[in-house]
Design an enzyme around this catalytic site. Structure first.
Site, PDB file in Angstrom:
ATOM      1  N   TYR A  48      12.760  10.824 -12.921  1.00 16.95           N
ATOM      2  CA  TYR A  48      13.224  10.229 -11.660  1.00 16.95           C
ATOM      3  C   TYR A  48      13.577  11.337 -10.690  1.00 16.95           C
ATOM      4  O   TYR A  48      14.163  12.356 -11.086  1.00 16.95           O
ATOM      5  CB  TYR A  48      14.469   9.369 -11.900  1.00 16.95           C
ATOM      6  N   GLU A  50      14.561  10.664  -6.906  1.00 13.95           N
ATOM      7  CA  GLU A  50      14.790  10.150  -5.546  1.00 13.95           C
ATOM      8  C   GLU A  50      15.257  11.274  -4.642  1.00 13.95           C
ATOM      9  O   GLU A  50      16.100  12.094  -5.040  1.00 13.95           O
ATOM     10  CB  GLU A  50      15.807   9.014  -5.580  1.00 13.95           C
ATOM     11  N   ASP A 193      -5.039   6.418  11.062  1.00  8.61           N
ATOM     12  CA  ASP A 193      -5.128   6.093   9.630  1.00  8.61           C
ATOM     13  C   ASP A 193      -6.483   6.604   9.156  1.00  8.61           C
ATOM     14  O   ASP A 193      -7.522   5.993   9.419  1.00  8.61           O
ATOM     15  CB  ASP A 193      -5.012   4.572   9.461  1.00  8.61           C
ATOM     16  N   THR A 219      -4.754   7.542   2.496  1.00  8.16           N
ATOM     17  CA  THR A 219      -4.733   7.442   1.037  1.00  8.16           C
ATOM     18  C   THR A 219      -5.314   8.734   0.476  1.00  8.16           C
ATOM     19  O   THR A 219      -5.883   9.547   1.204  1.00  8.16           O
ATOM     20  CB  THR A 219      -5.547   6.232   0.539  1.00  8.16           C
ATOM     21  N   LYS A 222      -9.881   8.091  -1.923  1.00  8.28           N
ATOM     22  CA  LYS A 222     -11.217   7.627  -1.481  1.00  8.28           C
ATOM     23  C   LYS A 222     -12.140   8.847  -1.390  1.00  8.28           C
ATOM     24  O   LYS A 222     -12.451   9.425  -2.421  1.00  8.28           O
ATOM     25  CB  LYS A 222     -11.062   6.875  -0.160  1.00  8.28           C
ATOM     26  N   ARG A 228      -4.789   7.512  -7.074  1.00  9.71           N
ATOM     27  CA  ARG A 228      -4.428   6.439  -6.141  1.00  9.71           C
ATOM     28  C   ARG A 228      -3.056   6.742  -5.561  1.00  9.71           C
ATOM     29  O   ARG A 228      -2.094   6.961  -6.302  1.00  9.71           O
ATOM     30  CB  ARG A 228      -4.378   5.089  -6.865  1.00  9.71           C
TER      31      ARG A 228
HETATM   32  N1  DSN Z   1      -8.855  -1.727   0.257  1.00 12.65           N
HETATM   33  C1  DSN Z   1      -9.289  -0.467   0.800  1.00 12.65           C
HETATM   34  C2  DSN Z   1     -10.748  -0.436   1.021  1.00 12.65           C
HETATM   35  O1  DSN Z   1     -11.469  -0.905   0.163  1.00 12.65           O
HETATM   36  O2  DSN Z   1     -11.193   0.074   2.031  1.00 12.65           O
HETATM   37  C3  DSN Z   1      -8.534  -0.135   2.000  1.00 12.65           C
HETATM   38  O3  DSN Z   1      -7.201  -0.154   1.668  1.00 12.65           O
END
Ligand code: DSN
Length: 411
Positions: A48, A50, A193, A219, A222, A228
């Site tokens: 932990y 925080e 974003d 994120t 990707k 993730r």
């Molecule tokens: N769900 C994602 C996507 O597939 O693009 C975006 O958050």
């Protein structure tokens, strides 16, 4: 593997086989390296922590601080930015923390609408964003591109406090400079974003928003090919101080330090020259694949792509997005259904599918493979009522993917 839990092990094995045997074209998915997977599965999960490095609410955080600082410093280098928060559990939370940091409930935000490629957290009515903030939307013109004059017009009319640019299903370069000019015109914050295109930005294959946006959210799993999770960055010290408080204690408690460790490892991989080569191949494959589809009569939004993905409008193939997704699933091709601008079908049914090349490029696929994939999809759709042909297609795919293995995760 030394796991004892047979039920778990059996499901894990099935999922691994599924991943190995599938042509993976979901634009937001990828395969992490074994090093990233190991970091994610490491003992950092036991802790932990925080708070932030050197300011924790728990003892014993010496090495946690080191690992979090490693992730932060690598991200700073990657994106050439001063301030980074790597604690976000997901892209949705990165956007939530950003809105809460800079706005009051019911404030106006201008963003891309969902059917043109925006994200749920860009103001969908069924999402916290649309429930708590007063979202207005821009879309794309009839050639499939963002019409910046139209964005300015809407911005002047509604006077938003924030403009969000960035998308989940937009295949063209985003002009962050133009968005900055529009934001300046109406005195709005600009949030970029970059969840989908972060890997391209980190390797200079898409212009960076760092010079223009007040806040950047992304994120990490990707095109960036990390675990993730998500992060937020900015060059504005005051804005960053608000973001930090908004993330913790605002919307999150204990950070997932094992995921942060995996972020650090994946950012280290992104810094290697081989990652740039990989991203170049992602782009080439996306172009080869969209051309291959167009040559077979498919209708691609904006007639091509500048990035790692594109959306196919299936109207002329007389099949819905959901039916195409299910059909392709049945022959081991994974895609995601996608709305198209002004879609007349619901978000569950949709008129299109979104296709991306990050995952199959990670498996070493090239131009010839893209031709073959377009053929396999075309033949599946054309012969959707012929079980024998579909069975043959699936067998062809099982043989084809064996030449392009996923990372060797488990001994
Ligand atoms: N769900 C994602 C996507 O597939 O693009 C975006 O958050």
């Amino acid at each position: 593997m030394t796991y004892q839990d047979k039920e778990f092990l059996s499901i894990l094995k099935e999922e691994k086989t599924r991943q190995e045997n599938t042509i993976e074209l979901i634009a937001s998915e990828n395969y992490v390296s074994k090093a990233v997977l190991d970091a994610q599965g490491s003992i950092f999960t036991n802790k932990y922590a925080e708070g932030y490095p050197n300011a924790r609410y728990y003892g014993g955080c010496k090495y946690i601080d080191e690992i979090e600082n490693l992730a932060i410093n690598r991200a700073r280098k990657l994106f050439n930015v001063e301030f980074v928060n790597v604690q976000l559990h997901s892209g949705s939370q990165a956007n939530m923390a950003t809105y809460f940091a800079l706005l009051n409930v019911n404030d106006k935000i201008l963003s891309m609408n969902l059917s043109s490629g925006g994200h749920l957290t860009h103001g969908s009515k069924v999402n916290f964003s649309g429930k708590l903030f007063d979202f207005h939307h821009y879309g794309v013109n009839n050639t499939g591109y963002i019409d910046y004059d139209n964005v300015l017009e809407i911005a002047k009319k509604i006077k938003p406090k924030m403009i969000v640019c960035g998308a989940s299903a937009y295949s063209r370069i985003i002009d962050f400079k133009k968005f900055r000019e529009i934001a300046n015109f109406v005195g709005a914050y600009l949030v970029a974003d970059i969840s989908h295109i972060a890997g391209l930005i980190a390797t200079n294959l898409h212009p960076s928003p760092v010079e223009y946006a007040d806040v950047i959210t992304s994120t990490t799993h990707k095109t960036l090919r990390g675990p993730r999770g998500a992060m937020i960055f900015t060059n504005n010290k005051d804005v960053f101080s608000k973001i930090q408080k908004s993330v913790f204690p605002g919307i999150q408690g204990g950070p997932m330090e094992h995921t942060i460790a995996a972020k650090a490892v994946s950012f280290g991989e992104v810094l290697l020259p081989s990652f740039k080569k990989y991203q170049e191949n992602v782009l080439l494959n996306a172009r080869y694949l969209s051309d291959a589809f167009m040559n077979r009569g498919f209708d691609i939004l904006s007639s091509g792509t500048d990035n790692h993905l594109f959306v196919i409008d299936l109207s002329n193939m007389h099949i819905s997005g959901v039916d195409a997704q299910n059909l392709l699933d049945s022959v081991n091709i994974a895609v995601s259904k996608s709305t198209i601008p002004n879609d007349t079908k619901s978000a569950w049914v949709t008129s299109g599918i979104r296709i991306g090349t990050p995952a199959m490029t990670s498996r070493g696929m090239n131009e010839k493979c893209m031709e073959k994939i377009a053929d396999l999809i075309f033949e599946s759709i054309k012969n959707r009522d012929n079980a024998k042909i579909l069975k043959n297609i699936k067998e062809t795919i099982l043989k084809f993917v064996k030449n392009y293995p996923i990372p060797d995760y488990y001994e």
